[in-house]
Design an enzyme around this catalytic site. Structure first.
Site, PDB file in Angstrom:
ATOM      1  N   ARG A  90       0.833  -1.199   0.000  1.00 26.70           N
ATOM      2  CA  ARG A  90       0.000   0.000   0.000  1.00 26.70           C
ATOM      3  C   ARG A  90       0.875   1.260   0.000  1.00 26.70           C
ATOM      4  O   ARG A  90       0.575   2.229  -0.713  1.00 26.70           O
ATOM      5  CB  ARG A  90      -0.922   0.007   1.219  1.00 26.70           C
ATOM      6  N   ASN A 144     -10.696  -4.335  -1.272  1.00 27.76           N
ATOM      7  CA  ASN A 144     -10.592  -3.347  -2.344  1.00 27.76           C
ATOM      8  C   ASN A 144      -9.658  -3.817  -3.460  1.00 27.76           C
ATOM      9  O   ASN A 144      -8.741  -4.603  -3.206  1.00 27.76           O
ATOM     10  CB  ASN A 144     -10.061  -2.024  -1.775  1.00 27.76           C
ATOM     11  N   CYS A 164     -19.248  -2.249   0.918  1.00 28.73           N
ATOM     12  CA  CYS A 164     -18.430  -1.089   1.252  1.00 28.73           C
ATOM     13  C   CYS A 164     -19.122  -0.348   2.388  1.00 28.73           C
ATOM     14  O   CYS A 164     -20.343  -0.418   2.533  1.00 28.73           O
ATOM     15  CB  CYS A 164     -18.282  -0.184   0.032  1.00 28.73           C
ATOM     16  N   HIS A 194     -16.602   3.374  -4.714  1.00 25.73           N
ATOM     17  CA  HIS A 194     -15.717   4.526  -4.545  1.00 25.73           C
ATOM     18  C   HIS A 194     -15.891   5.557  -5.664  1.00 25.73           C
ATOM     19  O   HIS A 194     -14.981   6.346  -5.922  1.00 25.73           O
ATOM     20  CB  HIS A 194     -14.253   4.086  -4.429  1.00 25.73           C
ATOM     21  N   TYR A 256     -14.328   9.960  -2.154  1.00 30.43           N
ATOM     22  CA  TYR A 256     -13.404   9.533  -3.209  1.00 30.43           C
ATOM     23  C   TYR A 256     -13.542  10.342  -4.491  1.00 30.43           C
ATOM     24  O   TYR A 256     -12.646  10.303  -5.337  1.00 30.43           O
ATOM     25  CB  TYR A 256     -13.600   8.038  -3.503  1.00 30.43           C
TER      26      TYR A 256
END
Length: 433
Positions: A90, A144, A164, A194, A256
């Protein structure tokens, strides 16, 4: 009733356990199995999870294993909350795109594509094991990028739904603003995971809560116009977007959407700030220390900063409705099935749907305004190409996906990002060898 959590060694897990304990009347579990390849982590999380249940007087037994198939036997649902490569990948997803002047983010843009490429093959392998051991179990994906992963699962015939916490978080937020029970708030939620907007915030009467909608009409009074007028500044601050934008859209874009509406400003913020991955890694280290303390038997306050708020409540509601055939309305990621007429039926959208034993049946949507439909269609095309790259590999497929992404869309940039993505992720993509 047995439920399985794949990625059970995650620091998220106590959020789930807390929800399982509080909502035991809705989902009366007798066994919770934490599956994780990291033995130390899963044992640590199993121990604190069992203490939490005992503290709240819940009789369920928590077990742990690395055997997906064995854990899945007899389970009503398998929850997926895994991160291939951990926080280290990440951190890289949020860093190297910035070197090209692009957003560094783990679910969209080039970083999001990298995560999809690493994740889809692993999730499909897990899902195959679940299906072989227990074809009746539901697979609930919280991993995700949820839209792409869920479509991968559904395209391979798995009994799956994506989940989500954005919608349930907003439902709770608006309920707080209006000082009503969350169940009385229904959202006109539209888009992709998102990439969603609230086109309505409806206050339901008590009888409308008790008797779920059939999907033919929108119940309740839409309070969105008044909320934007009276609480617009407050809502915009929460979404990190200008109030003028919200009022212009006559909708509330998810957090987002700032990556699209304010891309260059966000990139500048990221260049001058620690990455979210660095922040989360620091939180995780502290959380693991807390979980190791045998005196800790409640969800730590720090966990609320980790992300995933209300994930447990969303998961409990979804699994309970799938098992009991409740037929209530929840926001999930599922097949389009004509809901958005400008997308193919087999694309995955995030939408309010009636949830029952047969899965999710999306509610009808009002016509989608071009200002939303254009971006939805653009990102959906990218997601299609991203899935093809995740399933079949190949540099050209990766470059095609990036070229199609609205946050990239330039030939030289797409090729530069492709080379960097493949170099960064070679250890996770065997086809790059």
């Amino acid at each position: 009733m047995k439920i399985v959590v794949v990625g059970g060694g995650s620091t998220y897990t106590p959020e789930l356990i807390d929800g399982f304990a509080r909502l035991r009347d809705r989902l009366p579990l007798t066994e919770i199995v934490l599956v994780d390849p990291n033995r130390e982590r899963r044992q640590l999380l199993a121990a604190v999870s069992q203490r939490m249940l005992l503290r709240q007087g819940h009789a369920a037994v928590v077990t742990e294993t690395d055997d997906v198939a064995g854990a899945s036997e007899g389970a009503v649902a398998v929850l997926l909350q895994l991160r291939v490569g951990g926080q280290e990948t990440r951190q890289r997803d949020e860093t190297w795109p910035l070197e090209c002047g692009c957003l560094g983010q783990e679910t969209t843009g080039a970083g999001g594509l990298a995560k999809a490429l690493r994740t889809v093959p692993v999730v499909l392998n897990i899902a195959d094991q679940v299906r072989a051991a227990n074809p009746e179990a539901w697979i609930v994906d919280f991993t995700n990028p949820v839209g792409i992963v869920t479509r991968a699962l559904l395209s391979h015939g798995h009994k799956a739904i994506g989940l989500c916490n954005v919608a349930i978080g907003l439902q709770r937020y608006f309920a707080g603003l209006l000082d009503v029970q969350p169940e009385r708030i229904a959202l006109d939620h539209v888009g992709l995971n998102h990439l969603t907007w609230e086109r309505g915030v409806r206050l339901l009467d008590v009888d409308e809560v008790v008797a779920p909608t059939s999907g033919s009409a929108k119940p309740g009074k839409d309070l969105l116009p008044s909320l934007l007028e009276t609480q617009g500044e407050l809502i915009a601050t929460r979404m990190h977007q200008p109030v003028e934008l919200l009022r212009r859209l006559e909708a509330i874009p998810s957090y987002y959407l700032r990556y699209f509406y304010q891309h260059d400003a966000v990139v500048q913020e990221q260049l001058n700030s620690p990455t979210r991955a660095e922040q989360v890694a620091a939180m995780e280290a502290k959380l693991l220390e807390l979980y190791a303390d045998p005196a800790v038997d409640t969800k730590p306050e720090l966990l609320s900063n980790r992300g995933g708020e209300f994930y447990s409540e969303a998961a409990v509601q979804l699994v309970a409705s799938l098992v009991s055939d409740r037929g209530d309305v929840q926001v999930v990621n599922t097949l389009n099935q004509g809901t958005l007429p400008f997308l193919p039926d087999d694309f995955v959208i995030e939408t309010p749907a009636i949830i029952g034993a047969g899965g999710a049946r999306p509610l009808a949507q009002a016509p989608i305004e071009p200002r939303f439909a254009g971006l939805i269609g653009h990102v959906a095309a990218y997601e299609q190409l991203a899935l093809e790259a995740a399933l079949h590999g190949g540099r050209q497929r990766v470059a095609d996906a990036l070229l199609a992404h609205p946050l990239v869309g330039q030939w030289d940039l797409a090729n530069d990002l492709t080379d960097r993505l493949l170099a960064e992720n070679a250890a996770f993509l065997p086809w790059t060898a």
